[in-house]
Structure formats: structure tokens, C-alpha cells
Write a protein that holds these residues in place. Sequence first.
Motif, PDB file in Angstrom:
ATOM      1  N   HIS A  84       0.826  -1.205   0.000  1.00 53.91           N
ATOM      2  CA  HIS A  84       0.000   0.000   0.000  1.00 53.91           C
ATOM      3  C   HIS A  84       0.864   1.261   0.000  1.00 53.91           C
ATOM      4  CE1 HIS A  84      -4.052  -1.493   0.375  1.00 53.91           C
ATOM      5  NE2 HIS A  84      -3.759  -2.228   1.421  1.00 53.91           N
ATOM      6  N   LEU A  85       1.852   1.306   0.865  1.00 55.71           N
ATOM      7  CA  LEU A  85       2.704   2.495   0.959  1.00 55.71           C
ATOM      8  C   LEU A  85       3.422   2.745  -0.366  1.00 55.71           C
ATOM      9  CD1 LEU A  85       4.219   1.960   4.517  1.00 55.71           C
ATOM     10  CD2 LEU A  85       2.307   3.432   3.885  1.00 55.71           C
ATOM     11  N   ASP A  86       3.929   1.684  -0.961  1.00 53.94           N
ATOM     12  CA  ASP A  86       4.632   1.830  -2.246  1.00 53.94           C
ATOM     13  C   ASP A  86       3.677   2.303  -3.340  1.00 53.94           C
ATOM     14  OD1 ASP A  86       6.940   0.993  -1.018  1.00 53.94           O
ATOM     15  OD2 ASP A  86       6.836  -1.063  -1.784  1.00 53.94           O
ATOM     16  N   ALA A  87       2.485   1.716  -3.384  1.00 55.98           N
ATOM     17  CA  ALA A  87       1.524   2.054  -4.435  1.00 55.98           C
ATOM     18  C   ALA A  87       1.075   3.497  -4.344  1.00 55.98           C
ATOM     19  CB  ALA A  87       0.321   1.127  -4.359  1.00 55.98           C
ATOM     20  N   LEU A  88       1.021   4.029  -3.126  1.00 54.37           N
ATOM     21  CA  LEU A  88       0.501   5.382  -2.907  1.00 54.37           C
ATOM     22  C   LEU A  88       1.607   6.408  -2.659  1.00 54.37           C
ATOM     23  CD1 LEU A  88      -2.519   4.356  -0.667  1.00 54.37           C
ATOM     24  CD2 LEU A  88      -2.601   5.126  -3.050  1.00 54.37           C
ATOM     25  N   ASN A  89       2.855   5.971  -2.808  1.00 53.75           N
ATOM     26  CA  ASN A  89       4.004   6.872  -2.598  1.00 53.75           C
ATOM     27  C   ASN A  89       3.976   7.522  -1.222  1.00 53.75           C
ATOM     28  OD1 ASN A  89       5.233   6.536  -5.225  1.00 53.75           O
ATOM     29  ND2 ASN A  89       3.555   7.778  -6.053  1.00 53.75           N
ATOM     30  N   LEU A  90       3.663   6.722  -0.214  1.00 51.53           N
ATOM     31  CA  LEU A  90       3.690   7.186   1.168  1.00 51.53           C
ATOM     32  C   LEU A  90       5.000   6.719   1.790  1.00 51.53           C
ATOM     33  CD1 LEU A  90       0.019   6.366   2.239  1.00 51.53           C
ATOM     34  CD2 LEU A  90       0.956   8.591   1.590  1.00 51.53           C
ATOM     35  N   ALA A  91       5.802   7.665   2.260  1.00 56.78           N
ATOM     36  CA  ALA A  91       7.148   7.353   2.732  1.00 56.78           C
ATOM     37  C   ALA A  91       7.167   7.129   4.239  1.00 56.78           C
ATOM     38  CB  ALA A  91       8.099   8.481   2.358  1.00 56.78           C
ATOM     39  N   ALA A  92       7.523   5.909   4.645  1.00 55.59           N
ATOM     40  CA  ALA A  92       7.679   5.588   6.063  1.00 55.59           C
ATOM     41  C   ALA A  92       9.055   4.974   6.281  1.00 55.59           C
ATOM     42  CB  ALA A  92       6.595   4.619   6.516  1.00 55.59           C
ATOM     43  N   ASP A  93       9.596   5.173   7.464  1.00 59.28           N
ATOM     44  CA  ASP A  93      10.932   4.664   7.767  1.00 59.28           C
ATOM     45  C   ASP A  93      10.924   3.201   8.186  1.00 59.28           C
ATOM     46  OD1 ASP A  93      12.711   7.162   7.641  1.00 59.28           O
ATOM     47  OD2 ASP A  93      11.060   7.831   8.900  1.00 59.28           O
ATOM     48  N   GLU A  94       9.784   2.722   8.655  1.00 60.33           N
ATOM     49  CA  GLU A  94       9.685   1.339   9.128  1.00 60.33           C
ATOM     50  C   GLU A  94       8.225   0.924   9.064  1.00 60.33           C
ATOM     51  OE1 GLU A  94      11.909  -1.929  10.676  1.00 60.33           O
ATOM     52  OE2 GLU A  94      12.731   0.096  10.566  1.00 60.33           O
ATOM     53  N   VAL A  95       7.986  -0.351   8.794  1.00 59.38           N
ATOM     54  CA  VAL A  95       6.631  -0.905   8.812  1.00 59.38           C
ATOM     55  C   VAL A  95       6.631  -2.139   9.705  1.00 59.38           C
ATOM     56  CG1 VAL A  95       4.740  -1.889   7.469  1.00 59.38           C
ATOM     57  CG2 VAL A  95       6.159  -0.069   6.479  1.00 59.38           C
ATOM     58  N   ILE A  96       5.792  -2.104  10.735  1.00 59.80           N
ATOM     59  CA  ILE A  96       5.666  -3.223  11.670  1.00 59.80           C
ATOM     60  C   ILE A  96       4.218  -3.686  11.640  1.00 59.80           C
ATOM     61  CG2 ILE A  96       5.982  -4.037  14.030  1.00 59.80           C
ATOM     62  CD1 ILE A  96       7.537  -0.730  13.130  1.00 59.80           C
ATOM     63  N   GLY A  97       4.009  -4.960  11.351  1.00 62.47           N
ATOM     64  CA  GLY A  97       2.656  -5.463  11.191  1.00 62.47           C
ATOM     65  C   GLY A  97       2.229  -6.459  12.250  1.00 62.47           C
ATOM     66  N   GLU A  98       0.958  -6.847  12.163  1.00 65.12           N
ATOM     67  CA  GLU A  98       0.341  -7.864  13.005  1.00 65.12           C
ATOM     68  C   GLU A  98       0.377  -7.525  14.495  1.00 65.12           C
ATOM     69  OE1 GLU A  98       0.699 -12.041  11.562  1.00 65.12           O
ATOM     70  OE2 GLU A  98       2.322 -11.202  10.336  1.00 65.12           O
ATOM     71  N   LEU A  99       0.173  -6.246  14.812  1.00 63.48           N
ATOM     72  CA  LEU A  99       0.056  -5.802  16.199  1.00 63.48           C
ATOM     73  C   LEU A  99      -1.245  -5.040  16.354  1.00 63.48           C
ATOM     74  CD1 LEU A  99       3.700  -4.552  16.902  1.00 63.48           C
ATOM     75  CD2 LEU A  99       2.668  -6.716  17.646  1.00 63.48           C
ATOM     76  N   TRP A 100      -1.959  -5.316  17.440  1.00 59.25           N
ATOM     77  CA  TRP A 100      -3.276  -4.709  17.650  1.00 59.25           C
ATOM     78  C   TRP A 100      -3.417  -4.244  19.089  1.00 59.25           C
ATOM     79  CZ3 TRP A 100      -7.435  -2.299  16.586  1.00 59.25           C
ATOM     80  CH2 TRP A 100      -8.613  -2.474  17.321  1.00 59.25           C
TER      81      TRP A 100
END
Length: 206
Positions: A115-131
Amino acid sequence: MGVTVGFDLDMTLIDPRPGMAAAMDALGAEAGLPFDGAQFAANLGPPLDDTLRGFDAPEERIPWLIDRFRATYPEIVVPVTIALPGAAEALHAVREAGGRAIVVTGKYAPNARLHLDALNLAADEVIGELWSTAKAEALLKHQAKVYVGDHVGDIRGARAAGAIAVSVATGPCARAELAAEGAEVVFDSLAEFPEWFAARFTGRAA
């Protein structure tokens, strides 16, 4: 050194609802189970396994259902997802001030990155599966001072990490509910974030 700010993904930075509804409906059709894509998309936030249990999916089928949902996700969800107003500007405001913008999400991290790549949203880190409060694990590891989200679960995660909870009323939770849970500020959209961030952390207007 600048401030690290964590951002939720679904309904905070992006709106994936049409694709999420379609993906859940497709999964139900393939599995022969009565899943409700519209209901799922209207209540994004909780982990996928919890959602599947809420749809009375047989416990023994849940691992396969999760794998299948993730496999079809790039084709069904990513192409029809849009960035929410102010998303790019909010991320840019943090990084421009010398900080780090990280994404901490309940979503499967590889799909979040798509998603970030497709929308050109720049983040330094992506951490998933946490709620909910489990998000504190990543926030503490990265020393995040702020966490931005749309759900009361995001506020709980921020507070568990000792971070400032910032909310946007773009998801399933109403402004009053977010404020009552302990958000320091509730925005109508992320378009309001850069000015708040600049005033709170740089001592100047955006």
C-alpha cells in the motif's frame, strides 16, 4: 534527534474499504462460508482471526482462510485503495523535522508495504500484526513519542507505550469515543496533523 511518530494504516493513512469488502466476500464465496464484506470493511481494526471467528468460521479452517486472504490481497485490495487526506503531508512533516515516521498496524506487513509503495507514502519502518496494547511493543522499541490512529485500540496502544495518543475521526470510532478513551487531540483528518506537530514539537506553526 527528531521525534519518532507511529501511524496506524487502515483508516488513518489509507482507505482500503472497497477492496477489503470485496476480498472478504471473495474469500467467503471460495470457502463456502457466509462472510459479510461490508460489515468487515466498516469495522476495520481488530485482527483478521478475530473477525473470522466473529463470522463463525470453523477454528480449524482459520489458518487457511488467513493465508488465502493474504494471498489474494495484493490483486483485490491494493489497486483500489486510496490515501486519506493529509496522509502524505503528515508523514512528510515528521521526516522534514528530522524525525522518523513508522507504521504500526494490525495488517500483514508485506501487504502494508504494498500500500505504501503504491501510494508513494514514505515511512521509515513498517511493523505489522500488532493490535491494541500489543502495538506498544513496537512503539517502545522505536521510542515513539506519538502514535496516530483512528480506533480506540490505537489509543490503548499509545498509552501502554507512554506515547501521546493522537486520533483521527476517519474510522469506525466517533470523536466522543476517541476523546473518552484518552486521545490528547482528535482531528477530522490528518490534514490537521502537520500544524499540531510543528507547534507541539518544533515550537513553530506549520
